[in-house]
Design an enzyme around this catalytic site. Sequence first.
Site, PDB file in Angstrom:
ATOM      1  CE  LYS A  98      25.263 -98.505 -24.956  1.00 35.63           C
ATOM      2  NZ  LYS A  98      24.286 -99.275 -24.182  1.00 35.63           N
ATOM      3  CB  THR A 108      23.508 -94.927 -22.631  1.00 35.98           C
ATOM      4  OG1 THR A 108      22.556 -95.893 -22.207  1.00 35.98           O
ATOM      5  CG2 THR A 108      23.910 -94.060 -21.462  1.00 35.98           C
ATOM      6  CG  HIS A 155      20.583 -92.973 -12.942  1.00 37.77           C
ATOM      7  ND1 HIS A 155      21.533 -93.005 -13.942  1.00 37.77           N
ATOM      8  CD2 HIS A 155      21.246 -93.240 -11.799  1.00 37.77           C
ATOM      9  CE1 HIS A 155      22.708 -93.301 -13.428  1.00 37.77           C
ATOM     10  NE2 HIS A 155      22.564 -93.445 -12.119  1.00 37.77           N
TER      11      HIS A 155
HETATM   12  C1  26V Z   1      12.060 -96.976 -13.300  1.00 37.44           C
HETATM   13  C2  26V Z   1      10.698 -97.122 -13.239  1.00 37.44           C
HETATM   14  C3  26V Z   1      10.145 -97.814 -12.072  1.00 37.44           C
HETATM   15  C4  26V Z   1       8.674 -97.595 -11.871  1.00 37.44           C
HETATM   16  C5  26V Z   1       7.877 -97.507 -13.128  1.00 37.44           C
HETATM   17  C6  26V Z   1       8.445 -96.734 -14.250  1.00 37.44           C
HETATM   18  C7  26V Z   1       9.918 -96.618 -14.265  1.00 37.44           C
HETATM   19  C8  26V Z   1      10.529 -96.004 -15.328  1.00 37.44           C
HETATM   20  C9  26V Z   1      11.874 -95.873 -15.389  1.00 37.44           C
HETATM   21  C10 26V Z   1      12.648 -96.365 -14.362  1.00 37.44           C
HETATM   22  C11 26V Z   1      14.126 -96.258 -14.468  1.00 37.44           C
HETATM   23  C12 26V Z   1      14.744 -95.368 -13.489  1.00 37.44           C
HETATM   24  C13 26V Z   1      16.223 -95.347 -13.518  1.00 37.44           C
HETATM   25  C14 26V Z   1      16.857 -95.542 -14.869  1.00 37.44           C
HETATM   26  O1  26V Z   1      17.056 -96.633 -15.321  1.00 37.44           O
HETATM   27  N1  26V Z   1      17.217 -94.452 -15.514  1.00 37.44           N
HETATM   28  C15 26V Z   1      17.930 -94.445 -16.780  1.00 37.44           C
HETATM   29  O2  26V Z   1      19.294 -94.223 -16.480  1.00 37.44           O
HETATM   30  C16 26V Z   1      20.114 -94.161 -17.643  1.00 37.44           C
HETATM   31  C17 26V Z   1      21.530 -94.009 -17.182  1.00 37.44           C
HETATM   32  O3  26V Z   1      21.705 -92.784 -16.537  1.00 37.44           O
HETATM   33  C18 26V Z   1      19.661 -93.004 -18.529  1.00 37.44           C
HETATM   34  O4  26V Z   1      20.444 -92.994 -19.694  1.00 37.44           O
HETATM   35  C19 26V Z   1      18.186 -93.154 -18.891  1.00 37.44           C
HETATM   36  O5  26V Z   1      17.742 -92.012 -19.598  1.00 37.44           O
HETATM   37  C20 26V Z   1      17.369 -93.331 -17.635  1.00 37.44           C
HETATM   38  O6  26V Z   1      16.004 -93.624 -17.954  1.00 37.44           O
END
Ligand code: 26V
Length: 815
Positions: free
Chosen positions: A663, A659, A360
């Site tokens: 919406k 997402t 993701h």
């Molecule tokens: C995690 C972290 C952790 C460390 C610091 C920065 C940071 C930034 C982002 C994340 C999120 C990673 C996983 C996540 O939530 N991804 C999201 O997943 C959604 C569903 O697939 C997608 O629509 C989003 O674009 C994506 O950011």
Amino acid sequence: MSAVNVPGEGQALADAVARHYHLTLGKDRAGGDHHYLYEALALALRDRLVGRWRRTRGQADDSRRRVAYLSLEFLIGRSLHNALLSLDLEAEAREAVAAFACDLETVEAEERDAGLGNGGLGRLAACFLDSCATLALPVTGYGIRYEYGMFQQQLRDGYQVENPDRWLRDGNPWEFEVPERIRRVHFGGRAEGYRDDHGRWRHRWVDAQSVLAIPFDMPVPGYRNGTVNTLRLWRAAATEEFDLGEFNAGSYTDAVDAKTQAEKITMVLYPNDQSEAGKELRLRQQYFLASASLQDILADWLAAHGEDFTGFADGYCLQLNDTHPTVSIPELMRLLMDEHGLGWDAAWAITRESFAYTNHTLLPEALETWSVALFGSLLPRLLEIIQEINACFLTEVSRQWPGDVDRERRMSLIDEAGDPQLRMAYLGIVGSFSVNGVAALHTRLLTRGLFRDFHELWPAKFNNKTNGVTPRRWLAYCNPGLAALIDETLGDGWVCDLERLRELTPRAEDPAFRERFATVKFDNKRRLAGLVADSCGVAFDPAMLFDVQVKRIHEYKRQLLNVLHIIHRYDRVLRGDTAGLAPRCVLLGGKAAPGYAMAKAIIKLVNNVAAVVNDDPRLAPWLRVAFLPDYKVTSMEVVCPGADLSEQLSTAGKEASGTGNMKFMMNGAVTIGTLDGANIEILEAVGEDNFFLFGLTAEEVEARRPNYRPRDVVAADDDLQRVLQLLESGHFSLLEPGIFDAVLAAMTSPADPWMTLADFRSYVDAQHRVDAAWHDREDWLRRCILNTAASGRFSSDRTIREYGRDIWFRKGATR
Ligand code: 26V
């Protein structure tokens, strides 16, 4: 669906509500407490779900592969209205609560959001469960029952303040504890080899501490199809013997301590920020979910097939929602080998044919790694197994590319540079038969970048599954006005067949239809204005353009670009340059991870800019700005139907999918966005005339990076100069000089990874095109209708059908 002889189903809903109110909850009518009425209605609906739930379980087809969707997050929001909609009981429910002199909205407002997720990833899991149930697929969600969900956000002087979210304080009428399926999960101790009775070399985990995993089941109703699937959430508790032993030994406080240590595991959802790295408790959560869920799945397998695991991978698919549950891969190996006596090869064949992994994010800082030392001390036997998997894997790599030691180093599951780290994404790839990204661009960038070596080795493993959102919650439920208009125009088949919205396309040319669409939008804008007035104290005029950006606050999502544009507008109005401007109400909202200082500074900046703008009477006809506190699923249900313009501003190549963008589109907002994530597919679906595109492409971003000089960008742009001048002069921080220095320094640094200023001009030009389009009301409405009409592809039903066809129920192929 008639089921007269199932208790609770034959009775009128009003009677059932009254019975629960008086008998189950012991209340009398005089009290008139809305919360008890909510509980009574929830219990009455739950009664209707249990029979369907039992029947769904009973109808499970043993010849069909079952799916476990393993996720550390399920951001489900409220359940009551969803249940009403699924059971088609809204009218009856209105009647039932009317008998208590109450309206349904007031009762629904009593429910707290189940905020068991951070953002997109967790909400996607919730949308997927809805689609699986609606498609009657045998999919069970496995997650954690956090005592505290996503923190509640408060604003104090424009700064974010985090408060604990005790969502279970008043109980949760939707859950069922299942004590007969309690599991035991181990931590610590050491791995030991021994020879079993047949002289075979085996391994066992000794001297470990154990905790109990108690399952709580939540029903997941399909839309009017009689299916009710399960979301099983685990809660940690101390083992009875452990407590008792300590207690008998006279150590009461140690016993209590053991209890709190155990219960800590499921106490709180981790916010995703950098400080998460190395948190032992987070690793405990991941393993706790993995082990409890796999034991649960194996128990079902054993009950049906005994100790013969040959067909296991045909019987189960285990879908990993990001790397968070990938520790399941070595855990399944351990269970099969150490607990059930399988040899390595048999266990490995089963494991890698059972798991599928979804990535993701491409952001390097978000890619999970665990220190080998920490991992080994907490899960010693699993570390051994991972090391063995790695050894076998690297042999395969060296067979494919003899002598390419650099490639072996790059692909190793263990990063040996510095303090050795386990690369969880690589473990996910090696231990799965399928790896997918979440939008076309994202998957392409994965296979060409981050996972390039793996893609070269196993090209057939990789596939794309562009995300979607459930049209039940994100249209039928949250936008009843538009849903009714569509029902009247097309019939109600669109709810489970969203491509049918295409039939609205010719209606965009019908002035009468446009007028009705406009009326619905206006009502939704009034509702949103009410929310903004109540929670921000800012008056939004529904006649103005509602310009909205709500999502987690992160530099890559570039809320800053939005702020720069707001300041630019402010500056124009003050200079009397209002020609062509569309009067706008700009709404931002979202949470910053508590440890993410820059994101918190961005929130403060939005609030300070809003205060200056809103206090200046000269701006009143042109611009209002508000920051919505505590953005969550329930807020989005009011926000997205009321938006005219959807802001999707991420630096190209950084937002895996998005997402929220879907919406907004579904609810007839027009997007202003970059060529990033699913925006690209939204643009393709709706056409360039109905999407305000701006900014560098992902390739251009990377090409520009080495010689990016923001100071040159500023020098060449008078508007940007004035905006930065206002910021640098302290115009928005008169009482707290210097508080935005770090924000300014980040934006103007040649090393700015998000290249915010590089897209400023293109963004402002696109916003001018928005203004021009807004002035032609009929044309604007046409665009809105065409957006809804083109949103069919972004139903999570489509996404889930693809998961089913290509991953979960794929016939033959490479498995
Ligand atoms: C995690 C972290 C952790 C460390 C610091 C920065 C940071 C930034 C982002 C994340 C999120 C990673 C996983 C996540 O939530 N991804 C999201 O997943 C959604 C569903 O697939 C997608 O629509 C989003 O674009 C994506 O950011």
